[in-house]
Design a protein around this motif. Structure first.
Motif: not given
Length: 433
Positions: A158, A175, A154, A151
């Motif tokens: 991003r 993801e 990710v 997580q």
């Protein structure tokens, strides 16, 4: 000369024998002998008479009024009972089995003990299941850490993708990895829950409130999950049910009252039909008649607070279907059956009897409901009917025991029996129209 001399004694002997026979016949048929026999007969008759010289009341008199016992027809309420053989059935019966395998290490109940739902009954060795739980929890923690790391990646990707520093494919891969770890964590959580449940199953608890039966397994035995041999059997005895059947020709009254919402009392008597063990109510009925027996199954419910009823016990059930109000009741012993139907010998005055044709209803063995042919207060013959005919002269010889008993008084001592058919006692069958 010798021949004629030898024949002479024989002739004398023959003549003497003839004379003896003639003398015996004269003695037997002589008028004086008949008179003595008649006198002897009169003495024998006098031996059966009282001081007044008349015939003593009894059923051996050859002539004169017939001695009889009578009782009056009465008006009263008649409880209509139906009797059946029933089987006591536990409301719930549970075979307690282990849901996990292992060694039986502890038993917490006594045989025959009353237990409540949730009470601890036995324990399986919990150590293998404790280790399995720890292992599942460790795997869960490991995959939760990997999920957290994925997580974080990710979120970083991003930001870089917004700055156009990485390709879109890299973000998509990160993801997807997060989704994969989320699925793994859920699988691990399920494994933890399963291990925790198995550990809980090592402590076997009572699923219902009831009485525990005899123990089937001892401490030290290896138990398999869902073994065919139950650890113990628990039966729920408060409340308890009694299953019984009634013939289809007796259903009209019972079904009409049951469908109207009435609570029909059902008494449970012991095998000897002498002791009332419990009183309950009709609870339910089957949805079809058994074609092999022509009967319908019923169940009655009993609180059984004193534990007087035991599962699989045989009892005599008496179901109070209805109470007939203010009907004419005649003693069942007075009811006779002949070619012209049912009848009684009723007193016509004080010295004669007359045949009364009747229409009868239910009977409890002691009293019979008379629907037509007899009025309240009319006296009917109980004993002596075998020598009566229409118009016979009678002599009433009642004693203090001939007081009529109403059904209510009778039920105070013992409840009435099957009321489906009129009673046919041996005394009644002796009569004939």
């Amino acid at each position: 000369m010798q021949s004629s001399a030898s024949r002479s004694p024989r002739r004398w002997l023959f003549g003497l024998l003839v004379l003896l026979v003639i003398a015996a016949l004269c003695w037997k048929f002589w008028p004086g002998s008949a008179a003595s026999k008649e006198a002897a007969g009169q003495k024998a008759v006098a031996g059966h008479t009282g001081r007044s010289g008349g015939m003593r009341p009894g059923f051996g008199a050859a002539s004169g009024p017939v001695p009889v016992r009578v009782a009056p027809a009465v008006k009263g309420d008649f409880p209509l009972y139906f009797k059946a053989l029933g089987t006591v059935t536990a409301l719930n019966t549970i075979n307690v089995r282990s849901r996990v395998g292992g060694e039986l290490v502890k038993i917490y109940f006594e045989e025959g003990q009353m237990v409540k739902a949730g009470d601890l009954l036995a324990e399986i060795d919990p150590r293998p299941y404790q280790n399995a739980l720890l292992q599942a929890e460790g795997t869960l923690l490991q995959n939760q850490a990997q999920l957290k790391n994925a997580q974080v990646d990710v979120e970083r990707y991003r930001g870089l993708y917004k700055e156009d520093s990485i390709a879109k494919q890299t973000l998509d891969t990160a993801e997807a990895l997060v989704g994969q770890f989320q699925g793994t964590v859920k699988t691990n959580q399920a494994a933890v829950n399963d291990a925790r449940l198995n550990l809980e199953f090592t402590r076997i608890r009572a699923p219902i409130t009831g009485r525990v039966g005899l123990r089937q397994l001892d401490v030290g035995n290896l138990v398999a999950a869902n073994d065919t041999t139950a650890l113990a059997i628990i039966t729920q005895t408060q409340p308890i049910s009694v299953a019984f059947t009634l013939p289809e020709n007796s259903l009209d009254t019972v079904l009409a009252r049951y469908r109207s919402g009435a609570r029909l009392p059902a008494e449970a008597w012991d095998r000897g039909d002498t002791k009332l063990q419990a009183t309950g109510v009709l609870q339910s009925l089957d949805n079809q008649i058994d074609v092999t027996t022509g009967t319908l199954k019923f169940k009655a419910r009993y609180e059984n607070s004193d534990q007087s009823l035991f599962p699989n016990q045989f009892v005599n059930v008496r179901l109070l279907a209805d109470t007939l109000k203010d009907v004419v009741l005649a003693p069942s012993a007075a009811i006779q059956f002949g070619t012209n139907g049912t009848f009684v010998y009723a007193l016509d005055g004080d010295k004669k009897v007359k045949i009364r044709q009747l229409k009868v209803g239910a009977s409890d063995g002691l009293n019979t409901v008379v629907t037509e042919g007899l009025a309240v207060g009319e006296r009917v013959v109980l004993e002596g009917t075998d020598r009566l005919k229409d118009g016979s002269d009678v002599e009433v010889v009642n004693d203090s025991q001939d007081v009529p008993v109403t059904p209510t008084e009778h039920l105070q001592g013992k409840s009435a029996t099957n009321a489906a058919e009129p009673a046919t006692t041996d005394k009644a069958k002796k009569g004939g129209a």
